[in-house]
Design a protein around this motif. Structure first.
Motif, PDB file in Angstrom:
ATOM      1  N   GLU A 172       0.827  -1.208   0.000  1.00  0.00           N
ATOM      2  CA  GLU A 172       0.000   0.000   0.000  1.00  0.00           C
ATOM      3  C   GLU A 172       0.855   1.250   0.000  1.00  0.00           C
ATOM      4  O   GLU A 172       0.547   2.224  -0.690  1.00  0.00           O
ATOM      5  N   ARG A 173       1.938   1.216   0.729  1.00  0.00           N
ATOM      6  CA  ARG A 173       2.842   2.370   0.766  1.00  0.00           C
ATOM      7  C   ARG A 173       3.510   2.565  -0.605  1.00  0.00           C
ATOM      8  O   ARG A 173       3.717   3.689  -1.035  1.00  0.00           O
TER       9      ARG A 173
ATOM     10  N   GLN B 288       1.079   4.367  -2.765  1.00  0.00           N
ATOM     11  CA  GLN B 288       1.031   5.779  -2.389  1.00  0.00           C
ATOM     12  C   GLN B 288       2.247   6.531  -2.925  1.00  0.00           C
ATOM     13  O   GLN B 288       2.114   7.645  -3.446  1.00  0.00           O
TER      14      GLN B 288
END
Length: 178
Positions: free
Chosen positions: A120-121, A124
């Motif tokens: 997820e990072r 982002q």
């Protein structure tokens, strides 16, 4: 024609799973760095991740934007692989060096063989870098990276790596030329 006024960062996964592949990955990066070094208006940097210095995890810069092949060629040897795949953190480092560059185009070329520590990072970071105008290309070694990077290619044999690296970067540099 080759698109000039471009900064390229080559980011090589040096996690433990790359131990049998790290030498060839760094050799391919050296070949690409050498080719980019000859192009007027193209600046390049090369780094591996993760790197461990004084107990901290980060990146190891093999060649920086102001370096030349002549001064850094010997630094492309002796790389080892260990640890996880902190790709988001490595992308943050790459972005902090690419975004402020004066070149019109900024390209991040990632070479990895597995899932990042924090997917997820990574998504982002990808969005943040793209919002800043950084184009991202990824070469997956035995790993499909399309979930994270639509502009990616998967190879299934390490022998495919040098050709794939050059083909991907040639396509990326020529895409916006003329």
């Amino acid at each position: 024609g080759i698109a000039v006024n471009t900064a390229v960062t080559i980011l090589i996964d040096a996690s433990g799973s790359m131990s049998s592949r790290i030498a060839l990955a760094v050799d391919a990066a050296l070949g690409l760095y050498s080719a980019l070094d000859k192009l007027y208006g193209v600046s390049a940097a090369v780094a591996t991740f993760p790197a461990y210095v004084d107990g901290s995890e980060g990146v190891k810069v093999i060649a920086d934007f102001n370096d030349t092949l002549r001064t850094r060629a010997d630094c492309f040897t002796g790389e080892s692989a260990a640890g996880g795949t902190p790709l988001a953190e490595a992308m943050l480092w790459a972005g902090s060096n690419l975004v402020p560059r004066k070149e019109e185009r900024k390209i991040l070329f990632i070479c990895t063989d597995g899932e990042p520590n924090n997917g997820e990072r990574v998504k982002q970071m990808k969005q943040m870098l793209e919002d800043e105008g950084v184009e991202i290309v990824c070469l997956g070694i035995g790993h499909d990276a399309h979930d994270y990077f639509p502009d990616s290619r998967t190879i299934h044999s390490i022998a495919e790596m040098p050709h794939a690296v050059f083909q991907m970067m040639q396509r990326k540099l020529l895409r916006h030329a003329a």
